[in-house]
Scaffold this active site. Sequence first.
Site, PDB file in Angstrom:
ATOM      1  N   HIS A   1      -4.249   2.416  -5.134  1.00 47.08           N
ATOM      2  CA  HIS A   1      -4.094   1.141  -5.137  1.00 47.08           C
ATOM      3  C   HIS A   1      -3.792   0.580  -6.560  1.00 47.08           C
ATOM      4  CE1 HIS A   1      -4.422   0.455  -1.151  1.00 47.08           C
ATOM      5  NE2 HIS A   1      -5.480  -0.141  -0.729  1.00 47.08           N
TER       6      HIS A   1
ATOM      7  N   TYR B   1      -9.510 -10.931  -6.647  1.00 47.10           N
ATOM      8  CA  TYR B   1      -8.520 -10.976  -7.772  1.00 47.10           C
ATOM      9  C   TYR B   1      -8.840 -12.082  -9.020  1.00 47.10           C
ATOM     10  CZ  TYR B   1      -6.441  -6.950  -5.328  1.00 47.10           C
ATOM     11  OH  TYR B   1      -6.094  -6.121  -4.716  1.00 47.10           O
TER      12      TYR B   1
ATOM     13  N   ARG C   1      -0.620  -2.139  -6.669  1.00 50.84           N
ATOM     14  CA  ARG C   1      -0.938  -3.191  -5.631  1.00 50.84           C
ATOM     15  C   ARG C   1      -2.024  -4.046  -6.315  1.00 50.84           C
ATOM     16  NH1 ARG C   1      -1.135  -4.783  -0.201  1.00 50.84           N
ATOM     17  NH2 ARG C   1      -3.179  -5.194   0.681  1.00 50.84           N
TER      18      ARG C   1
ATOM     19  N   HIS D   1      -3.498  -9.719   3.460  1.00 48.89           N
ATOM     20  CA  HIS D   1      -4.863  -9.753   3.799  1.00 48.89           C
ATOM     21  C   HIS D   1      -5.084 -10.647   5.037  1.00 48.89           C
ATOM     22  CE1 HIS D   1      -6.099  -8.594  -0.592  1.00 48.89           C
ATOM     23  NE2 HIS D   1      -6.060  -7.324   0.195  1.00 48.89           N
TER      24      HIS D   1
ATOM     25  N   ARG E   1       0.739  -1.150  -0.073  1.00 52.37           N
ATOM     26  CA  ARG E   1       0.036   0.112   0.047  1.00 52.37           C
ATOM     27  C   ARG E   1       0.948   1.133   0.228  1.00 52.37           C
ATOM     28  NH1 ARG E   1      -1.937  -3.817   3.862  1.00 52.37           N
ATOM     29  NH2 ARG E   1      -4.038  -4.468   3.557  1.00 52.37           N
TER      30      ARG E   1
END
Length: 309
Positions: free
Chosen positions: A253, A288, A256, A279, A157
Amino acid sequence: MVRDTAVSQVVAAYLDHLTVERGTARNTLDGYTRDLRRYTAFLEGNGVPELGGVGPEHITAFGVALREGDSEHRPLAQSSSARALVAVRGLHRFAHAEGITEHDPSRDVRPPAPAKRLPKALPLADVLRLLDMPAAEGERALRDRALLELLYSTGARISEAVGLDLDDIDESERTVLLDGKGGRQRLVPFGRPALAALDAYLVRARPALAAKGRGTSAVFLNARGGRLSRQSAWQVLKTTAELAGISSSVSPHTLRHSFATHLLEGGADVRVVQELLGHASVTTTQVYTLITVNTLREVYATAHPRALG
């Protein structure tokens, strides 16, 4: 003994609890503070100054007000109104657990499920063009190149990248120690291009930037020698994307999301990507996989001779 307390006082106690006892991330706290400030004003405007006077109907009405807006506030997106109601439910659970209120009126009030939106990821060609955009000379250019390379190479991040100190980077092992949400740390490897960009910045640019400040261990420095802010780092990404001619929307983001998507498209296991992203739940990472499935569908639809048959 159960006691009724002014909403604003309970909100302050709840935020202190999140900060001190729960170690809640700064950005989350800022969001909760804004949401609960609006909730306090809503209750007071409806003649409910004490938290003990709140009923389920007040919380439901607040949810409607979030989505429809009023004279002082624009309507919130579904995801934002859901987050605000999560903050409200947390407040009431806290008040009930602490004996401040006799009941938890939010127990049976559920925030609307936010629509599952796919993160935006750049095609690899766009990422490479973005990373090649900063010049190879100059203090800021070398810093920007190192920052962008590290963001894409680690999936960090922006707040994690600007929070890095010199001791967090191990160039010999090509790893970086990132401080994630909720105080969770993770060790993430990075590639040789990121190593080369970091080395060039640390040797040829950072000392000159550091000389302008009062001394800091931060890796990424601003023009005054202090730690680069999250906002400034985001501006670096945005400006570089514009210079690279990237027309798609770019967010803090973006790199990322691209990192995660490209790993999965390359065959990485979703649980490995989960660890790299930091996460807490693999469910968060699995969004994703929807992107890669959609990509496969698009390729199939355009390439297979009987895709439309």
